[in-house]
Design an enzyme around this catalytic site. Structure first.
Site, short mmCIF file in Angstrom:
data_model
loop_
_atom_site.label_atom_id
_atom_site.label_comp_id
_atom_site.label_asym_id
_atom_site.label_seq_id
_atom_site.Cartn_x
_atom_site.Cartn_y
_atom_site.Cartn_z
N ASP A 16 0.84 -1.21 0.00
CA ASP A 16 0.00 0.00 0.00
C ASP A 16 0.87 1.26 0.00
O ASP A 16 1.99 1.25 0.54
CB ASP A 16 -0.90 -0.02 1.25
CG ASP A 16 -2.08 0.93 1.11
OD1 ASP A 16 -2.31 1.46 0.00
OD2 ASP A 16 -2.75 1.17 2.13
N ASN A 64 -10.82 -3.10 -5.83
CA ASN A 64 -10.08 -2.07 -6.58
C ASN A 64 -10.78 -1.62 -7.87
O ASN A 64 -10.44 -0.58 -8.44
CB ASN A 64 -8.65 -2.52 -6.90
CG ASN A 64 -7.72 -2.46 -5.71
OD1 ASN A 64 -6.72 -3.16 -5.65
ND2 ASN A 64 -8.02 -1.59 -4.74
C1 FPP Z 1 -1.94 0.20 -3.28
O1 FPP Z 1 -1.49 1.52 -3.32
C2 FPP Z 1 -1.40 -0.54 -4.41
C3 FPP Z 1 -2.15 -1.14 -5.38
C4 FPP Z 1 -3.62 -1.13 -5.41
C5 FPP Z 1 -1.50 -1.83 -6.50
C6 FPP Z 1 -0.27 -2.61 -6.19
C7 FPP Z 1 0.20 -3.22 -7.44
C8 FPP Z 1 1.46 -3.28 -7.85
C9 FPP Z 1 2.62 -2.77 -7.08
C10 FPP Z 1 1.72 -3.91 -9.18
C11 FPP Z 1 1.96 -5.39 -9.03
C12 FPP Z 1 2.36 -5.92 -10.34
C13 FPP Z 1 2.59 -7.21 -10.64
C14 FPP Z 1 3.07 -7.58 -11.99
C15 FPP Z 1 2.40 -8.27 -9.65
P1 FPP Z 1 -2.58 2.67 -3.35
O2 FPP Z 1 -2.85 3.03 -4.77
O3 FPP Z 1 -3.79 2.26 -2.57
O4 FPP Z 1 -1.81 3.83 -2.64
P2 FPP Z 1 -2.44 4.96 -1.70
O5 FPP Z 1 -3.02 4.26 -0.52
O6 FPP Z 1 -1.27 5.81 -1.38
O7 FPP Z 1 -3.47 5.67 -2.52
#
Ligand code: FPP
Length: 242
Positions: A16, A64
């Site tokens: 996250d 999501n």
């Molecule tokens: C949460 O951060 C992250 C995600 C919803 C996506 C995580 C995915 C990846 C790192 C890509 C993985 C790729 C592969 C190929 C496995 P957020 O967007 O909720 O961050 P925030 O809380 O700061 O808004």
């Protein structure tokens, strides 16, 4: 061969903080996810080097889809590019890839990419990377129950073991350590059944900043915990469930 019990056999991570990482740099959220993929590759390698046998990451939750359309399509595109770009390297490094989650609703291209990743790496044994994608812990429980009913299990045959055998995560032992980056202190529907006795570590570090030093700090926290599994066992006893 005895295993060093101070190292988790299975590590599960909620990655996250990508959006906030990008915001801090006045960049679109997509760039946070992109940095998150780069960080993930380093973490996979570091985990394998430290003898962690299973790494499970929450890449896209069932919830999501509620994000803005352009973020969802950006994330899908990024994942496709990442699989195409890094699959050969991961396969060569001995990583077995398993995708857990609902495949209906994903594009044909992404489904094909997941199939290819699984097939190409199925015999690898260095580390198993499970990518939870379009996944939710409640979804997994529901689909396991549906499978149990479809298989004709009678009520007395519904046990912790039989349900576990139908779960999407059945290929892995329960996580020993659960890490969530990004400062929130919740499970967010990740591996609800399997984290029953996991050690939980929450860190303010945003996922793209979660480097090898941050991983080692979390592993040191884990190594200092005494695990009892509801009883009096200590680290010297390997739990029956892994
Ligand atoms: C949460 O951060 C992250 C995600 C919803 C996506 C995580 C995915 C990846 C790192 C890509 C993985 C790729 C592969 C190929 C496995 P957020 O967007 O909720 O961050 P925030 O809380 O700061 O808004």
């Amino acid at each position: 061969m005895t295993r060093d019990l101070s190292v988790p056999r299975h590590l599960a991570i909620v990655m996250d903080g990508n959006g906030r990482w990008a915001k801090k740099r006045h960049l679109p959220r997509f760039f946070g996810h992109k940095a998150g993929v780069d960080g993930l590759l380093k973490v996979i390698k570091a985990c394998a080097d430290r003898g962690i046998e299973y790494l499970t990451v929450f890449a896209f939750s069932s919830e999501n889809w509620k994000r803005p359309e352009d973020e969802v399509s950006g994330l899908m595109g990024l994942v496709l590019v990442a699989v195409t770009k890094y699959l050969a390297k991961l396969a060569g490094d001995g990583v077995r890839i398993v995708i857990v989650g609902e495949r209906d609703g994903l594009s044909d291209r992404l489904r094909a990419a997941w199939d290819e990743a699984e097939q190409l790496t199925q015999h690898n044994t260095r580390i198993t990377l499970s990518v939870a994608f379009n996944y939710g812990g409640r979804w997994d429980l529901v689909q396991a129950c549906q499978q149990a009913v479809a298989a004709g299990l009678r009520p007395e045959q519904i046990t912790e073991q039989s349900i576990s055998a139908f779960m999407a995560m059945r290929h892995a032992p329960d996580p020993d350590l659960f890490i969530r980056t990004g400062g929130e202190v919740r499970i967010s529907n990740f591996m609800l059944w399997q984290v029953a006795y996991s050690e939980l570590v929450f860190t303010d570090c945003l996922w793209p900043d979660f480097d090898v030093a941050a991983l080692d700090a979390a592993l040191a926290t884990y190594a200092g915990r005494e695990r009892r599994f509801g009883g009096v066992e200590t680290r010297s006893v390997e739990p029956a469930t892994g």
